[in-house]
Write a protein that holds these residues in place. Structure first.
Motif, mmCIF file in Angstrom:
data_model
loop_
_atom_site.group_PDB
_atom_site.id
_atom_site.type_symbol
_atom_site.label_atom_id
_atom_site.label_comp_id
_atom_site.label_asym_id
_atom_site.label_seq_id
_atom_site.Cartn_x
_atom_site.Cartn_y
_atom_site.Cartn_z
ATOM 1 N N PRO A 197 1.029 -1.106 -0.031
ATOM 2 C CA PRO A 197 -0.101 -0.228 -0.393
ATOM 3 C C PRO A 197 0.753 1.470 -0.088
ATOM 4 C CG PRO A 197 -0.717 -1.425 1.717
ATOM 5 C CD PRO A 197 0.396 -1.660 0.936
ATOM 6 N N VAL A 198 0.154 2.365 -1.011
ATOM 7 C CA VAL A 198 0.878 3.381 -0.658
ATOM 8 C C VAL A 198 -0.089 4.393 0.209
ATOM 9 C CG1 VAL A 198 1.401 5.231 -2.384
ATOM 10 C CG2 VAL A 198 2.429 3.454 -2.662
ATOM 11 N N VAL A 199 0.476 4.591 1.030
ATOM 12 C CA VAL A 199 -0.616 6.127 1.574
ATOM 13 C C VAL A 199 -0.100 7.190 1.534
ATOM 14 C CG1 VAL A 199 -2.134 6.962 3.416
ATOM 15 C CG2 VAL A 199 -0.879 3.943 3.154
ATOM 16 N N TRP A 200 -0.668 8.424 1.131
ATOM 17 C CA TRP A 200 -0.452 10.043 0.583
ATOM 18 C C TRP A 200 -0.879 10.720 2.068
ATOM 19 C CZ3 TRP A 200 2.318 10.433 -3.554
ATOM 20 C CH2 TRP A 200 2.041 9.291 -4.508
ATOM 21 N N VAL A 201 -0.155 11.685 2.506
ATOM 22 C CA VAL A 201 -0.108 12.236 3.308
ATOM 23 C C VAL A 201 0.131 13.648 2.920
ATOM 24 C CG1 VAL A 201 0.034 12.919 5.849
ATOM 25 C CG2 VAL A 201 0.638 11.070 5.506
#
Length: 194
Positions: free
Chosen positions: A48-52
């Protein structure tokens, strides 16, 4: 490993790589390129890639300054966590996003090294996550006019001290983007070993 139960997965966190945050940052293009390479690897490995994405009075939601840089784009279905504080976990749904994906280890990239990156790596670690800081995939704006060290020194110091961070049942590490292992946990183990 992580002190979080039944959380064998890893997620790549891309923190605040926004126009206003990294626009004048030293090594901006190299850092963005390293992050882009990690995003591509994570996607190809099913990590998973999680953007903030940060917002405040000087960088309001929806403004050009607030937008993630053109070289990086969240894919359909990848979560984008909105935040207003340095620690990406503070008053956000990041913990829920990671729990839903059974993530117990985060690989952290982005900006700013001396603010949101430090707050986020410490925030993750104290919440029980294993934390990998990507040595060549974080940067900051130059704050030397206010007495801060040059950005290269800030990055080097953060990389130095994080590799010696320790606590029971958790790991902290620093690795160059080319050396980061994204896959982890039972997902990568042969079925017979589970």
């Amino acid at each position: 490993m992580t002190t979080l139960e039944d959380r064998p997965g890893t997620a790549l966190l891309v923190v605040d790589v926004q126009n206003d945050v990294v626009g004048e940052a030293p090594r901006r293009d190299e850092v963005v390129s390293a992050i882009a390479g990690l995003v591509d690897r994570a996607r190809s490995e099913g990590v998973p890639v999680v953007w903030v994405q940060h917002s405040d009075e000087g960088m309001p939601e929806g403004s050009d300054a607030w937008r993630i840089v053109d070289q990086l784009r969240p894919a359909s279905g990848e979560p984008v966590v909105q935040k207003r504080y340095g620690d990406s976990f503070e008053a956000t749904d990041l913990e829920q996003v990671l729990a839903e994906r059974r993530v117990g280890r985060v690989v952290v990239t982005g900006a700013e090294t001396d603010a949101c990156i430090r707050s986020t790596i410490h925030g993750a670690f104290t919440r029980g996550y294993d934390v990998t800081l990507v040595a060549d995939a974080h940067t900051a704006g130059d704050k030397s006019a206010w007495g801060a060290p040059p950005v290269a020194d800030v990055v080097a110091h953060t990389n130095l001290y994080w590799q010696f961070q320790s606590a029971p049942g958790r790991t902290a590490e620093v690795a160059a983007a080319a050396d980061v292992t994204l896959g982890s946990g039972e997902r990568d183990a042969p079925a017979a070993a589970r």
